[in-house]
Design a protein around this motif. Structure first.
Motif, PDB file in Angstrom:
ATOM      1  N   ALA A 148      -3.278 -38.767  35.275  1.00  0.00           N
ATOM      2  CA  ALA A 148      -2.974 -37.725  34.297  1.00  0.00           C
ATOM      3  C   ALA A 148      -1.478 -37.450  34.267  1.00  0.00           C
ATOM      4  O   ALA A 148      -0.925 -36.937  35.243  1.00  0.00           O
ATOM      5  CB  ALA A 148      -3.737 -36.440  34.615  1.00  0.00           C
ATOM      6  N   ARG A 149      -0.844 -37.791  33.157  1.00  0.00           N
ATOM      7  CA  ARG A 149       0.582 -37.502  33.012  1.00  0.00           C
ATOM      8  C   ARG A 149       0.825 -36.004  33.003  1.00  0.00           C
ATOM      9  O   ARG A 149       1.889 -35.523  33.415  1.00  0.00           O
ATOM     10  CB  ARG A 149       1.100 -38.128  31.727  1.00  0.00           C
ATOM     11  CG  ARG A 149       2.595 -38.013  31.548  1.00  0.00           C
ATOM     12  CD  ARG A 149       3.045 -38.668  30.257  1.00  0.00           C
ATOM     13  NE  ARG A 149       2.732 -40.086  30.220  1.00  0.00           N
ATOM     14  CZ  ARG A 149       2.993 -40.888  29.197  1.00  0.00           C
ATOM     15  NH1 ARG A 149       3.574 -40.389  28.109  1.00  0.00           N
ATOM     16  NH2 ARG A 149       2.681 -42.160  29.232  1.00  0.00           N
ATOM     17  N   SER A 150      -0.176 -35.237  32.541  1.00  0.00           N
ATOM     18  CA  SER A 150      -0.012 -33.786  32.496  1.00  0.00           C
ATOM     19  C   SER A 150       0.203 -33.206  33.888  1.00  0.00           C
ATOM     20  O   SER A 150       0.903 -32.190  34.039  1.00  0.00           O
ATOM     21  CB  SER A 150      -1.236 -33.136  31.844  1.00  0.00           C
ATOM     22  OG  SER A 150      -2.435 -33.547  32.475  1.00  0.00           O
ATOM     23  N   LEU A 151      -0.341 -33.827  34.925  1.00  0.00           N
ATOM     24  CA  LEU A 151      -0.121 -33.339  36.284  1.00  0.00           C
ATOM     25  C   LEU A 151       1.332 -33.566  36.698  1.00  0.00           C
ATOM     26  O   LEU A 151       1.934 -32.728  37.385  1.00  0.00           O
ATOM     27  CB  LEU A 151      -1.072 -34.021  37.265  1.00  0.00           C
ATOM     28  CG  LEU A 151      -0.937 -33.596  38.733  1.00  0.00           C
ATOM     29  CD1 LEU A 151      -1.081 -32.087  38.888  1.00  0.00           C
ATOM     30  CD2 LEU A 151      -1.969 -34.322  39.605  1.00  0.00           C
ATOM     31  N   VAL A 152       1.906 -34.688  36.286  1.00  0.00           N
ATOM     32  CA  VAL A 152       3.325 -34.941  36.568  1.00  0.00           C
ATOM     33  C   VAL A 152       4.174 -33.825  35.969  1.00  0.00           C
ATOM     34  O   VAL A 152       5.051 -33.257  36.630  1.00  0.00           O
ATOM     35  CB  VAL A 152       3.770 -36.302  36.002  1.00  0.00           C
ATOM     36  CG1 VAL A 152       5.248 -36.552  36.297  1.00  0.00           C
ATOM     37  CG2 VAL A 152       2.931 -37.428  36.580  1.00  0.00           C
TER      38      VAL A 152
END
Length: 222
Positions: free
Chosen positions: A53-57
């Protein structure tokens, strides 16, 4: 190595000497993410690989940039700035290098020298290059976050169990929130894995934590 000329004009760029000045050893993260990280934050000098998940980055940048840290993002040309802002990232403290091209390693090295946090999009580097960059990260006290696997990462965060909410059984409605499980595992103090349930994003675009019951209540309230 000299900093490329294009990077010297970035507001907030700090010299290697400035990064070595005394400061906190851990960069703050959102409270919902603290349980995933040894010491409750991003340890300076560490490499963290985020998978699933890029959103976690982006969420990992939120508290640090709001507290005055500077971040750089490289090799993510399709980065969603609106989504990053909703997750709490202070965009005025983020520099973008969307397409470093064949100069990826040189650009990444320069960013590590000048920023508190550096995000690297999906990229293939050899284990030898990864070790050299990890040494630089450790010496400069930077945090390197990679959107994908990274050879020899100090910590790996993995997102699984993704489930979107908002659609009815007949497929109508609007996607409102995504239920995920984030798991961390690494070396040393992070050798024992830890998992948390999150809404990533929640109904208002931010990160929401808590158990399944609390997440359902938040979703209904949103």
């Amino acid at each position: 190595m000299a900093v490329p000329e294009a990077l010297t004009a970035i507001p907030g760029l700090r010299t290697a000497a400035q990064l070595r000045e005394p400061g906190p050893d851990v960069l703050t993260v959102l409270p919902e993410l603290a349980r995933l990280l040894p010491g409750g934050g991003l340890r300076r000098g560490s490499t963290v690989a985020v998978r699933g998940a890029r959103s976690l980055v982006l969420a990992l940048l939120a508290a640090a940039t709001r507290n005055g840290s500077w971040a750089a993002v490289a090799a993510l040309p399709d980065l969603g700035l609106a989504a990053a802002a909703e997750l709490g990232v202070d965009l005025e403290r983020v520099a973008l290098v969307p397409n470093p091209g064949t100069e990826l390693v040189a650009v990444l090295s320069a960013l590590v020298d000048g920023f508190d946090l550096v995000v690297l999009g999906p990229a293939s580097v050899s284990p030898q290059t990864a070790r050299r960059l990890a040494d630089r990260v450790r010496n400069r006290g930077t945090v390197l976050l990679t959107a994908g696997a990274w050879p020899g990462a100090d910590l790996e965060l993995k997102v699984s169990g993704r489930r979107w909410h908002g659609l009815t059984q007949d497929g109508h409605g609007h996607l409102r929130a995504r239920d995920v499980v984030a798991t961390s595992r690494g070396r040393g103090a992070a050798a024992r894995s830890s998992s948390v349930g999150l809404l990533l994003p929640g109904p208002d675009g931010t990160v929401t934590g808590g158990g399944p019951r609390e997440r359902r209540l938040v979703e209904v309230a949103g």
